[in-house]
Scaffold this motif. Structure first.
Motif, PDB file in Angstrom:
ATOM      1  N   PHE A  35       0.802  -1.235   0.000  1.00 27.91           N
ATOM      2  CA  PHE A  35       0.000   0.000   0.000  1.00 27.91           C
ATOM      3  C   PHE A  35       0.831   1.281   0.000  1.00 27.91           C
ATOM      4  CE2 PHE A  35      -2.951  -3.156   1.894  1.00 27.91           C
ATOM      5  CZ  PHE A  35      -3.995  -3.050   0.983  1.00 27.91           C
ATOM      6  N   VAL A  36       2.116   1.205   0.259  1.00 35.24           N
ATOM      7  CA  VAL A  36       2.900   2.440   0.378  1.00 35.24           C
ATOM      8  C   VAL A  36       4.165   2.398  -0.497  1.00 35.24           C
ATOM      9  CG1 VAL A  36       3.915   4.106   1.979  1.00 35.24           C
ATOM     10  CG2 VAL A  36       2.044   2.614   2.749  1.00 35.24           C
ATOM     11  N   ALA A  37       5.182   1.758   0.016  1.00 36.87           N
ATOM     12  CA  ALA A  37       6.508   1.831  -0.641  1.00 36.87           C
ATOM     13  C   ALA A  37       6.493   1.240  -2.046  1.00 36.87           C
ATOM     14  CB  ALA A  37       7.538   1.116   0.231  1.00 36.87           C
ATOM     15  N   GLY A  38       5.760   0.175  -2.228  1.00 39.20           N
ATOM     16  CA  GLY A  38       5.801  -0.530  -3.504  1.00 39.20           C
ATOM     17  C   GLY A  38       4.926   0.042  -4.601  1.00 39.20           C
ATOM     18  N   VAL A  39       4.144   1.059  -4.274  1.00 37.81           N
ATOM     19  CA  VAL A  39       3.190   1.602  -5.254  1.00 37.81           C
ATOM     20  C   VAL A  39       3.168   3.125  -5.234  1.00 37.81           C
ATOM     21  CG1 VAL A  39       1.633  -0.400  -5.177  1.00 37.81           C
ATOM     22  CG2 VAL A  39       1.369   1.452  -3.492  1.00 37.81           C
ATOM     23  N   ASP A  40       2.688   3.694  -6.331  1.00 43.12           N
ATOM     24  CA  ASP A  40       2.344   5.123  -6.283  1.00 43.12           C
ATOM     25  C   ASP A  40       0.864   5.212  -5.909  1.00 43.12           C
ATOM     26  OD1 ASP A  40       0.903   4.383  -8.494  1.00 43.12           O
ATOM     27  OD2 ASP A  40       2.129   5.494  -9.916  1.00 43.12           O
ATOM     28  N   GLU A  41       0.272   6.420  -5.935  1.00 42.38           N
ATOM     29  CA  GLU A  41      -1.114   6.554  -5.472  1.00 42.38           C
ATOM     30  C   GLU A  41      -2.101   5.855  -6.399  1.00 42.38           C
ATOM     31  OE1 GLU A  41      -2.681   7.911  -2.546  1.00 42.38           O
ATOM     32  OE2 GLU A  41      -0.622   7.413  -1.960  1.00 42.38           O
ATOM     33  N   GLU A  42      -1.760   5.790  -7.670  1.00 45.80           N
ATOM     34  CA  GLU A  42      -2.636   5.042  -8.581  1.00 45.80           C
ATOM     35  C   GLU A  42      -2.595   3.570  -8.188  1.00 45.80           C
ATOM     36  OE1 GLU A  42      -1.866   6.045 -12.651  1.00 45.80           O
ATOM     37  OE2 GLU A  42      -3.324   4.583 -13.404  1.00 45.80           O
ATOM     38  N   GLY A  43      -1.393   3.089  -7.905  1.00 45.07           N
ATOM     39  CA  GLY A  43      -1.234   1.714  -7.443  1.00 45.07           C
ATOM     40  C   GLY A  43      -1.937   1.487  -6.112  1.00 45.07           C
ATOM     41  N   TYR A  44      -1.893   2.504  -5.258  1.00 50.00           N
ATOM     42  CA  TYR A  44      -2.575   2.395  -3.964  1.00 50.00           C
ATOM     43  C   TYR A  44      -4.070   2.190  -4.168  1.00 50.00           C
ATOM     44  CZ  TYR A  44      -4.570   3.701   0.567  1.00 50.00           C
ATOM     45  OH  TYR A  44      -5.300   3.696   1.741  1.00 50.00           O
ATOM     46  N   ARG A  45      -4.651   3.022  -5.042  1.00 45.99           N
ATOM     47  CA  ARG A  45      -6.097   2.903  -5.281  1.00 45.99           C
ATOM     48  C   ARG A  45      -6.423   1.547  -5.898  1.00 45.99           C
ATOM     49  NH1 ARG A  45      -5.103   8.303  -6.688  1.00 45.99           N
ATOM     50  NH2 ARG A  45      -5.033   7.850  -8.938  1.00 45.99           N
ATOM     51  N   ALA A  46      -5.540   1.068  -6.757  1.00 46.76           N
ATOM     52  CA  ALA A  46      -5.763  -0.250  -7.360  1.00 46.76           C
ATOM     53  C   ALA A  46      -5.706  -1.342  -6.290  1.00 46.76           C
ATOM     54  CB  ALA A  46      -4.723  -0.499  -8.443  1.00 46.76           C
ATOM     55  N   ALA A  47      -4.717  -1.204  -5.378  1.00 53.93           N
ATOM     56  CA  ALA A  47      -4.570  -2.222  -4.324  1.00 53.93           C
ATOM     57  C   ALA A  47      -5.779  -2.233  -3.401  1.00 53.93           C
ATOM     58  CB  ALA A  47      -3.294  -1.953  -3.528  1.00 53.93           C
ATOM     59  N   VAL A  48      -6.317  -1.048  -3.118  1.00 53.11           N
ATOM     60  CA  VAL A  48      -7.521  -0.973  -2.278  1.00 53.11           C
ATOM     61  C   VAL A  48      -8.713  -1.547  -3.050  1.00 53.11           C
ATOM     62  CG1 VAL A  48      -9.170   0.594  -1.144  1.00 53.11           C
ATOM     63  CG2 VAL A  48      -6.701   0.996  -0.948  1.00 53.11           C
ATOM     64  N   GLY A  49      -8.763  -1.246  -4.325  1.00 54.18           N
ATOM     65  CA  GLY A  49      -9.818  -1.803  -5.166  1.00 54.18           C
ATOM     66  C   GLY A  49     -10.912  -0.796  -5.479  1.00 54.18           C
ATOM     67  N   ALA A  50     -11.222  -0.699  -6.754  1.00 52.86           N
ATOM     68  CA  ALA A  50     -12.226   0.278  -7.202  1.00 52.86           C
ATOM     69  C   ALA A  50     -13.583   0.008  -6.564  1.00 52.86           C
ATOM     70  CB  ALA A  50     -12.336   0.229  -8.728  1.00 52.86           C
ATOM     71  N   ALA A  51     -13.919  -1.253  -6.421  1.00 54.31           N
ATOM     72  CA  ALA A  51     -15.236  -1.604  -5.854  1.00 54.31           C
ATOM     73  C   ALA A  51     -15.342  -1.093  -4.416  1.00 54.31           C
ATOM     74  CB  ALA A  51     -15.429  -3.111  -5.887  1.00 54.31           C
ATOM     75  N   ARG A  52     -14.257  -1.289  -3.633  1.00 47.20           N
ATOM     76  CA  ARG A  52     -14.272  -0.855  -2.239  1.00 47.20           C
ATOM     77  C   ARG A  52     -14.387   0.674  -2.174  1.00 47.20           C
ATOM     78  NH1 ARG A  52     -16.388  -1.518   2.322  1.00 47.20           N
ATOM     79  NH2 ARG A  52     -15.388  -0.253   3.937  1.00 47.20           N
ATOM     80  N   LEU A  53     -13.605   1.339  -3.006  1.00 50.83           N
ATOM     81  CA  LEU A  53     -13.651   2.812  -3.002  1.00 50.83           C
ATOM     82  C   LEU A  53     -15.049   3.304  -3.366  1.00 50.83           C
ATOM     83  CD1 LEU A  53     -10.201   3.639  -4.657  1.00 50.83           C
ATOM     84  CD2 LEU A  53     -10.837   3.861  -2.242  1.00 50.83           C
ATOM     85  N   ALA A  54     -15.645   2.658  -4.335  1.00 46.74           N
ATOM     86  CA  ALA A  54     -17.003   3.061  -4.745  1.00 46.74           C
ATOM     87  C   ALA A  54     -17.984   2.864  -3.586  1.00 46.74           C
ATOM     88  CB  ALA A  54     -17.438   2.259  -5.958  1.00 46.74           C
ATOM     89  N   ALA A  55     -17.796   1.760  -2.863  1.00 48.81           N
ATOM     90  CA  ALA A  55     -18.710   1.464  -1.747  1.00 48.81           C
ATOM     91  C   ALA A  55     -18.666   2.577  -0.690  1.00 48.81           C
ATOM     92  CB  ALA A  55     -18.347   0.124  -1.120  1.00 48.81           C
ATOM     93  N   LEU A  56     -17.472   3.167  -0.510  1.00 56.81           N
ATOM     94  CA  LEU A  56     -17.314   4.209   0.513  1.00 56.81           C
ATOM     95  C   LEU A  56     -18.053   5.486   0.135  1.00 56.81           C
ATOM     96  CD1 LEU A  56     -13.512   3.793   1.293  1.00 56.81           C
ATOM     97  CD2 LEU A  56     -15.445   2.927   2.631  1.00 56.81           C
ATOM     98  N   SER A  57     -18.393   5.609  -1.153  1.00 56.88           N
ATOM     99  CA  SER A  57     -19.127   6.796  -1.605  1.00 56.88           C
ATOM    100  C   SER A  57     -20.623   6.571  -1.569  1.00 56.88           C
ATOM    101  CB  SER A  57     -18.690   7.143  -3.041  1.00 56.88           C
ATOM    102  OG  SER A  57     -17.289   7.293  -3.087  1.00 56.88           O
ATOM    103  N   ARG A  58     -21.008   5.345  -1.222  1.00 57.80           N
ATOM    104  CA  ARG A  58     -22.435   5.004  -1.262  1.00 57.80           C
ATOM    105  C   ARG A  58     -23.169   5.418   0.019  1.00 57.80           C
ATOM    106  NH1 ARG A  58     -21.586  -0.315  -2.986  1.00 57.80           N
ATOM    107  NH2 ARG A  58     -20.763   0.499  -4.948  1.00 57.80           N
ATOM    108  N   TRP A  59     -22.443   6.024   0.967  1.00 56.50           N
ATOM    109  CA  TRP A  59     -23.036   6.400   2.254  1.00 56.50           C
ATOM    110  C   TRP A  59     -24.296   7.240   2.084  1.00 56.50           C
ATOM    111  CZ3 TRP A  59     -23.730  11.506   3.438  1.00 56.50           C
ATOM    112  CH2 TRP A  59     -23.043  12.431   2.636  1.00 56.50           C
ATOM    113  N   SER A  60     -24.324   8.073   1.026  1.00 55.81           N
ATOM    114  CA  SER A  60     -25.417   9.060   0.920  1.00 55.81           C
ATOM    115  C   SER A  60     -26.707   8.458   0.378  1.00 55.81           C
ATOM    116  CB  SER A  60     -24.963  10.205   0.011  1.00 55.81           C
ATOM    117  OG  SER A  60     -24.554   9.678  -1.234  1.00 55.81           O
ATOM    118  N   GLU A  61     -26.646   7.229  -0.096  1.00 58.20           N
ATOM    119  CA  GLU A  61     -27.825   6.678  -0.761  1.00 58.20           C
ATOM    120  C   GLU A  61     -28.956   6.354   0.204  1.00 58.20           C
ATOM    121  OE1 GLU A  61     -26.587   3.597  -3.505  1.00 58.20           O
ATOM    122  OE2 GLU A  61     -25.119   4.947  -4.422  1.00 58.20           O
TER     123      GLU A  61
END
Lengths: 276, 305, 305, 276
Positions: B269-295
């Motif tokens: 999540f840190v040394a081995g990746v840049d921020e694009e890599g970080y977001r990929a490692a976290v996963g687009a689906a997970r990131l999207a889920a975190l934005s679903r709070w308002s629904e």
């Protein structure tokens, strides 16, 4: 109607709040957090509730999340204080009550959330006190609580480190230090409820019915003072339990209790009037 | 602290983080698990920053990660941890117990007073409280002052003028205007008292859009701004996204275990990746889920499950 | 300064103004010819208020009218006048030159420091400056304090805790929430440092509308609110209306002449009328013209002709 | 191209501003107010202009109104500082220049806007200093101005009352008082332009061409110091006059001048380069 110790405990905390008080809790304090909303929805409808690290005034959150700084906590609030706006109000004396806990609590209500063992090389480095060290000096009254009284390591003769001052420390009394706040008024534990006597020393006032005086004495690291009129903790009312279950569907309050204590359940004696 | 007049302060994350020198006095914006400047923190770790003196109020993974990576020498926060939910800060705790970092624990209100001394151009500020607390003993730099009117003795604290304040905002423009949502925590005070504000924003937009949203921190206080989507993750940055509790739990487990596990977390999540890599490692689906709070309330609850 | 919990603070102008006692320490909101609490000022004159000690920054007709009516004993503003345009404040000037009021002229920054001492719960604040100015000599209540760190001597000023702050807002609700537009001048600081805020609003609206506009001063700081259309006239209260320069000129001429002319002004616009009568005396057409500023730059210029 | 003294005077004020400076004027200062906008539209395009009592940052008002606190002054600004935000910035040293005037100005640039005659029972009670008394101590540089030099009552040996300190008062020098600001750098009058020599004493550097040295000497209440390289005031450039006439269609700047002086008109020597 049955309920569990975490529910009863939170209601006991809620009842330390008077109506029309301005009340604050710190972060990492789910029991106090839930208790404030219970109070505002029952006996203290005109209190001014400042919602922890969001500093939201009188919000009506749909639920309490596992963190003290989340947008959900400000829902339904018309105003959010700034960080400094809250601290200034507390320092100048406009905040009437704050909830405060400690990994160690001494007989005069001083608390330690900094370190167990010598602070230079602690046995356990705790998280720290947030804003407590100044707030404890000037807020009108403090309601202290712990859910780990039974451990025998919480209510101690002397704190390894005083993060937030109670009624006195080796430096002197609150009056001698020029503190404007009244200090600890209540100490609520999972075993019973203490107030503070004229020496500013904790005194057992109420016992949970499944706890004996001997258990409390054994769990308390300083000579136990017991009020002449020791009573059982008044059971929660239906409205209080309903408010509590409504505001805390995730049960964040339970995170403060040991698995053993969480198994304590109680039956309400029928026909108990709710104080609200 | 003099004003920043440039009309284009947009930098890459690497260049922005490079404005923080080894040994710098660094103010960390946000608080607890909200609006922490995580992308800047991760980038400082990638750049191998050392000897930082961090100051702030109540913080979590930002400080713990910097401690885990060996970037911090002195920690002057009022709290470092994961509240009741996930408990003590593992790396911070270990470093404090082995005295590999110096913990100058402070109090939110005292830090506020010290920032105000810097912001107000005063050589000291008086505080009530602190006396009676052993925190006083951790700060030989504090003094005493007697009120010329009442004769009472108060604790005097020196100005706190961070070399740099790291602030994450949901919205900003390339001139450096930043919009934040409440709670601002100490970010406004950091911005006014620090020599430089280095900001990351989830979205870089036109000045008109920041203006419409409301400028919380004005361009003239900001030295650099970098655009990093999800730059506060795994902390929250509303209205964009809630905090990623499972990710925090993963980190806490790894940091508690230490050794391999921690090394793996840092590599992944840190040394081995840049921020694009970080977001990929976290996963687009997970990131999207975190934005679903308002629904719906149910969705919001689900985020914290 | 403890919080005001009542959910209905709506009072008549007379009852609101009656919360100011003779001899009270009164903070006047707004500044120069903008958002002055004129309706409350006029009502205090109608009620024959005496011996007021007024504090604030740069003011105009609010202070001069109170002086003209004999309501002020001590004036601790940083400026009283009508700028280059209409010049010196006639009644204030006459009273000062004949020593019928005590002028404790102060400085905006010093007043800010004193209000902050009250707001921050401190027994004093240090200020730079003031030394080297003869203003220092007008304030025996100031002291000195030596910085425990630098050894430098600064002027120490005591807390300024007004008995009441009079604040006019374009918008407010009956709970006491107030929305102001910038510049707030000292109104936020007055609200936090005063024992009571007594507010007048051009429009009393629902809490949702104040919330949408943005709450500048929260209900818990406000003791009373009264609805008075054009309550800041002849000063401005944008976005509602610009200041009424011809009316100010009329006042300045009357106050300069004194005697009959001043008596006529007071009878026509203050003592002889209530606020409805005041608006009638000013004239609906004139009031409407002051709201026309937003139609075009030409209209806006015309307002000041 | 012809122009009047008020126009030339404002341009002379504008030229005391350096690019990238953060600059402030107080209320009741139309000439300084117009000058700042002229500078920002000509040679100091990257200055940070703080618009008087509105504290608006870099606004582009369609015109300057007769009051210093009007919404029109904030038009086109993306940010308005709070009152305290501006004063804090000035006290901590983030404001580089302030314009300051005085009914009396002494040789070291101290100014009086409080009272003519004894302050306890003044001959003339003036309006007061606003925030000047603290700002004058910490702002980087001061540009002083007066349009009433000719009266003989403005540049005086000693101010009846020092509202805002210049380079020294009987209490001592700025250094002795621990002031962090540089004090007066320029004094612009309707007769000429002064700087301040190493003693912090006003020194005539430039004369308006229709004014003689004798007129200045006669109008100045302290021994006149004159620079070795005394020059005429450089005439305004076309761009400066255009900017000035654009920003001040109401001519508020003229309110500072006597009717006599307002009759002073000039012809631009052709082919003068505009410094912008």
């Amino acid at each position: 109607m049955s309920f569990t110790i975490d529910e009863w405990f939170v209601v006991a905390l809620a009842r330390t709040i008077r109506d029309r008080e301005t009340v604050f809790h710190g972060f990492g304090s789910p029991c106090a957090q839930v208790a404030m909303h219970v109070a505002r929805r029952t006996h203290a409808r005109d209190m001014l509730l400042v919602e922890g690290a969001t500093y939201a005034v009188n919000p009506d959150p749909p639920f309490i999340p596992p963190t003290g700084n989340d947008l959900v906590l400000a829902q339904g609030s018309t105003y959010q204080m700034r960080f400094e706006e809250f601290f200034d109000a507390a320092v100048r004396g406009d905040v009437d009550r704050m909830f405060l806990s400690g990994v160690q609590i001494d007989p005069h209500g001083s608390t330690n959330v900094t370190a167990v063992g010598p602070v230079s090389a602690p046995k356990v480095k705790l998280g720290g006190g947030g804003g407590g060290c100044n707030l404890a000096a000037t807020v009108g009254h403090l309601t202290l609580w712990t859910t780990r009284h039974r451990s025998g390591r919480t209510l101690v003769e002397t704190c390894d480190f005083v993060t937030d001052m109670g009624h006195r420390t080796r430096e002197g009394s609150r009056a001698e230090l020029g503190f404007t706040g009244g200090g600890p008024e209540w100490l609520v534990t999972e075993l019973g409820v203490f107030d503070f006597d004229l020496d500013g020393h904790a005194r057992l006032r109420q016992l949970f019915p499944d706890v004996s005086l001997e258990v409390v004495r054994a769990a308390t690291g300083f000579p136990l003072r017991v009020a002449g009129d020791l009573r059982p903790v008044p059971p929660p009312g239906a409205a209080e339990l309903a408010a509590l279950r409504g505001i805390d569907p995730l049960g964040v309050r339970r995170s403060e209790f040991s698995p053993t204590d969480l198994r304590r359940t109680f039956e309400a004696p029928t026909g108990v009037p709710c104080p609200c | 602290m003099s004003f920043h007049h440039s009309n284009d302060k947009l930098l890459s994350l690497a260049s922005a983080a490079a404005l923080v020198s080894d040994g710098a006095l660094v103010a960390l914006g946000g608080g607890l698990s909200s609006r922490l400047p995580m992308a800047l923190v991760r980038e400082m770790v990638r750049q191998g920053r050392r000897g930082l003196h961090v100051v702030g109020s109540a913080h979590g993974i930002d400080v713990d990660l910097l401690v885990a990576a060996g970037s911090i020498a002195v920690c002057e926060e009022s709290y470092v941890g994961f509240e009741q939910d996930l408990g003590l800060a593992p790396a911070f705790r270990r470093a404090a117990e082995t005295a590999t970092i110096e913990v100058r624990e402070s109090c939110c209100a005292t830090i506020l007073a010290q920032l105000r001394a810097a912001e107000f151009g005063l050589p000291f500020m008086a505080v009530r409280g602190v006396r009676g607390s052993d925190i006083r003993g951790l700060h030989p730099e504090y003094g005493e002052v007697t009120c010329p009117f009442t004769g009472e003795t108060l604790v005097a604290v020196p100005p706190l003028r961070p070399d740099v304040a790291l602030i994450h905002a949901p919205l900003g423009d390339r001139r450096g205007n930043l919009h934040l949502d409440q709670p601002y925590v100490l970010d406004e005070r950091f911005a006014a008292s620090s020599r430089n504000v280095v900001a990351s924003v989830d979205r870089l937009v036109g000045s008109e859009e920041v203006d419409r949203a409301g400028i919380t921190i004005p361009a003239h206080l900001v030295a650099a701004v970098s655009e990093v989507p999800y730059g506060a993750h795994p902390s929250s940055c509303y209205p964009g996204y809630a905090y990623d509790r499972p990710h925090l739990a993963t980190y806490v487990a790894a940091a508690t275990a230490g050794g391999e596990d921690l090394a793996d977390y840092l590599a992944t999540f840190v040394a081995g990746v840049d921020e694009e890599g970080y977001r990929a490692a976290v996963g687009a689906a997970r990131l999207a889920a975190l934005s679903r709070w308002s629904e719906s309330t149910a969705d919001w609850k689900a985020v914290f499950a």
